[in-house]
Design a protein around this motif. Structure first.
Motif, PDB file in Angstrom:
ATOM      1  N   GLU A  76      31.476  38.904  38.207  1.00  0.00           N
ATOM      2  CA  GLU A  76      32.623  39.419  38.980  1.00  0.00           C
ATOM      3  C   GLU A  76      32.595  40.949  38.962  1.00  0.00           C
ATOM      4  N   SER A 128      38.254  35.840  36.526  1.00  0.00           N
ATOM      5  CA  SER A 128      39.264  35.512  37.548  1.00  0.00           C
ATOM      6  C   SER A 128      38.857  34.302  38.364  1.00  0.00           C
ATOM      7  N   GLU A 161      36.089  36.231  46.886  1.00  0.00           N
ATOM      8  CA  GLU A 161      36.499  37.647  47.070  1.00  0.00           C
ATOM      9  C   GLU A 161      37.987  37.706  47.390  1.00  0.00           C
ATOM     10  N   ARG A 218      41.091  42.583  45.099  1.00  0.00           N
ATOM     11  CA  ARG A 218      40.909  43.272  43.817  1.00  0.00           C
ATOM     12  C   ARG A 218      39.518  43.065  43.228  1.00  0.00           C
ATOM     13  N   TRP A 219      38.842  42.012  43.589  1.00  0.00           N
ATOM     14  CA  TRP A 219      37.523  41.732  43.017  1.00  0.00           C
ATOM     15  C   TRP A 219      36.707  40.909  43.974  1.00  0.00           C
ATOM     16  N   LYS A 231      33.181  43.299  36.218  1.00  0.00           N
ATOM     17  CA  LYS A 231      34.472  42.916  35.627  1.00  0.00           C
ATOM     18  C   LYS A 231      34.300  41.779  34.614  1.00  0.00           C
ATOM     19  N   ASP A 248      34.711  44.459  39.929  1.00  0.00           N
ATOM     20  CA  ASP A 248      36.065  45.020  40.205  1.00  0.00           C
ATOM     21  C   ASP A 248      35.984  45.921  41.462  1.00  0.00           C
ATOM     22  N   LYS A 249      36.907  45.671  42.418  1.00  0.00           N
ATOM     23  CA  LYS A 249      36.897  46.451  43.680  1.00  0.00           C
ATOM     24  C   LYS A 249      37.783  47.682  43.615  1.00  0.00           C
TER      25      LYS A 249
END
Length: 695
Positions: free
Chosen positions: A162, A101, A119, A122-123, A82, A164-165
């Motif tokens: 980062e 973020s 964590e 969302r990420w 991300k 992205d989840k």
């Protein structure tokens, strides 16, 4: 729980454990898969920062910002990344790529090695330190100080990546959905299999349960289809065989019940000896016919028939002959009547006929015909021939009749008048109420009442002679009577008592006998004589407490024991009033009085009375003593009766002994007493008492 069916229980036992196991397995593998995906992402993140940190060292040292940006952009291009951030030793960003973020606070952290730093849903972010590396080239230009050789490497910056989840979450959701689908599909297949198994097992058992319920409700033709195999097949075949046996037994029992019910219904309405209607059914039909007349139907007539010479047949030939006579005469009367007429045996030798839609001269003609048939009929028994005859009372029924009691009373009075007028004839009687009929001149009620008031009832003595030595001492006498009326022949005691019982006057005559006996016993006691009196009493007096009280007062007034008084009644009376006799006899025996049975041995039930009544004396039926020595069967029967009564301590009496040779025969048989013309003539009681006892 008790309301759950077998099918539901089988489904529950099959599906519940399987469902729980399936859910547990799918949940375990789904959870493992989700953890694996998260572990892969974490491994990738750590690998990325481990790779990015060393290659960023030179650019950080040399301050090549563009190179750091290139590294950050190249990192962001990787799948799932991300953002990428490279910071210096002081935590200031030197290169940034993507949507960052991470907060500044986290960026200022100094992780000591590659690790996860943050964590959320969302990420996820990873970080690693960028350390200065010392190689051989450095030692050429900048020699190491001795104190630097054992110190840790210098951290010149940090890299943060980062991830992205979204993709991870999507893969986890897809994995969960697949697990759920697998569970649902497995449960559906398992349910189908369980239902099939449950139906295979429960359906036959359900059919058996329904069949059992139907059979318990009375449907004995219920069967099940025996299509199963194994134990269920055995149950189905066994049930069908059991049902066949039950149905067969039910049909048999039902048939027997129907036959027994029909037989009971027939017995309740018919006389067991002749097969004719009994008195209850006759009165029921009479009441129904009277209701029809009162509603405007046709009038009818009633015949009351009393056989004239029935008793001699019983006395001479026994009750078996009397029963056969009743059967034959019933068939004779039935042959003269129509199908719509009703013939009934009212009791003893009395018959009743209901002539439907028949009155006046037609009814009189039927009555005359029946009377003529009875007069012409001859009853043959063995070597004896008897002429019978019948006295018939005719009563016509019209709308003025109020109830069947008036009909019965009118027919009864007409029948008795026919007997009184010479027998074997027909007398008609208008159906009047009871009060009017009692006011008729020449009525038996008034005749008996007047005779008692005017002392026209002549008491007679019938002495008995002892034939054996082991009998009671003293005089033994039976009290009799006859009615004397001016201008009329004497009326015997039997006819007098028949009339007295019809008009409820028999107890009055009985009390007259009892008073006479007590007075005689008192006179004998004063004269120091031993006397025993046999006093005949009617069926109307049996069971009446006033008779017992009268005897008690009489004995007490003369201070007499009751042992000299013996109440004598017919065996036939004891049969018809068996419910009243025990208490009456108990009270009589408390007073010390004795009991005797007359006309004993004529029926098959005679011996049972010896135990139920326990008499002191029995007067033998003339059917047993009529042919002494001439009939071996009669002699054997008489000997058997004597032996039984002797064993029970009962004295036997033979009556109507008119010939002297019979006395010796009776004595040889062991008979206790004899009575008749061969012993002593019948004479007025007072005359006998003065001449035989007091003298």
């Amino acid at each position: 729980m008790n309301q759950i069916t077998l099918r539901q229980r089988l489904l529950l036992l099959t599906l519940l454990p399987s469902t729980l196991i399936a859910i547990a397995l799918v949940a375990y593998f789904t959870y493992s898969g989700i953890n694996t995906l998260e572990a892969e992402l974490r491994t990738k993140g750590l690998s990325t920062v481990r790779y990015l940190a060393p290659i960023s060292e030179y650019s950080i040292i040399s301050g090549q910002i563009e190179s750091l940006h290139s590294l950050a952009q190249a990192t962001v291009q990787d799948s799932g990344v991300k953002a990428a951030i490279i910071v210096n030793q002081k935590g200031r960003a030197m290169a940034v790529s993507g949507r960052v973020s991470l907060s500044g606070e986290i960026l200022r952290q100094t992780p000591d090695g590659p690790r996860q730093v943050a964590e959320n849903d969302r990420w996820v972010a990873f970080g690693a330190p960028v350390v200065r590396s010392l190689n051989e080239a450095d030692s050429l230009f900048e020699p190491l100080h001795p104190e630097q050789k054992g110190s840790p490497p210098e951290v010149i910056g940090h890299v943060f990546v980062e991830f992205d989840k979204t993709e991870l979450n999507a893969r986890q959701a897809d994995l969960f959905q697949r697990g759920l689908i697998i569970v649902l599909v497995g449960l559906i297949l398992l349910a189908v299999l369980a239902i099939a198994i449950a139906d295979t097992l429960a359906k036959p058992l359900h059919q058996l349960a329904l069949a059992v319920r139907q059979m318990s409700s009375g449907h004995f033709g219920t069967r099940v289809n025996a299509t199963s195999s194994g134990e269920l097949g055995i149950l189905e075949h066994g049930f069908n065989e059991m049902a066949n046996h039950i149905e067969e037994v039910h049909r048999s029992m039902q048939s027997r019940i129907e036959e027994a019910t029909a037989q009971l219904a027939f017995q309740a309405r018919h006389d067991p000896l002749t097969g004719l209607f009994n008195r209850r059914e006759f009165e029921h039909r009479l009441d129904r016919a009277l209701s029809s007349v009162q509603a405007g139907g046709d009038e009818f007539s009633v015949l009351f028939i009393d056989l004239d010479r029935f008793k001699p047949v019983n006395d001479t030939c026994g009750h078996l002959a009397g029963d056969e006579l009743l059967r034959q005469i019933s068939q004779l009367f039935q042959g003269r009547l129509r199908e719509e007429d009703s013939l009934a045996r009212l009791g003893g030798d009395e018959f009743g006929v209901l002539l439907a839609n028949c009155s006046g001269q037609r009814a009189r003609q039927v009555a005359d015909d029946i009377c003529g048939l009875a007069a012409a009929y001859r009853f043959i028994w063995q070597d004896k021939v008897f002429a019978i005859g019948a006295s018939i009372g005719l009563a016509s029924v019209n709308r003025r009749v109020r109830n069947i009691t008036e009909i019965l009373a009118a027919g009864d009075a007409a029948c008795y008048r026919a007997k009184e007028s010479g027998r074997n004839q027909v007398c008609e009687q208008e159906t009047l109420n009871t009060q009017e009929r009692r006011q008729e001149p020449g009525n038996w009620a008034s005749r008996i009442s007047i005779a008692l008031a005017d002392d026209r009832l002549i008491l007679e003595a019938l002495p008995l002679a002892a034939l054996q030595d082991d009998v009671v001492t003293g005089h033994l006498v039976e009290i009799g009577a006859r009615l004397n009326e001016p201008g009329q022949p004497p009326i015997a005691l039997s006819a007098l008592m028949d009339a007295a019982e019809r008009y409820d006057l028999a107890p009055t005559i009985d009390l007259r006998f009892i008073d006479c006996a007590i007075a005689a016993l008192a006179r004998a006691k004063q004269a120091q004589r031993t006397l025993h009196c046999l006093v005949p009493i009617s069926r109307a007096s049996l069971g009446q407490s006033k008779v017992v009280e009268h005897i008690a007062r009489g004995l007490a007034s003369h201070n007499l024991p009751g042992s000299g008084l013996c109440l004598l009644f017919s065996e036939d009376v004891s049969t018809h009033q068996s419910s009243q006799i025990p208490e009456f006899l108990r009270q009589i025996r408390i007073l010390g009085c004795q009991v005797g049975l007359s006309d004993f041995g004529g029926g098959l039930s005679s011996f049972s009375h010896l135990h139920t009544i326990s008499p002191s004396y029995i007067k033998l039926s003339t059917s047993l003593t009529r042919d002494l020595g001439g009939n071996r069967a009669s002699t054997a029967l008489l000997r058997a009766v004597q032996e039984i009564t002797a064993d029970l301590g009962i004295y036997s009496i033979a009556e109507n002994i008119d010939e002297t040779p019979a006395i010796e025969q009776l004595k040889a048989l062991g008979i206790s007493y004899a009575q008749g013309k061969a012993i002593a003539p019948c004479e007025p009681f007072e005359v006998w008492l003065e001449g035989a006892v007091m003298r």
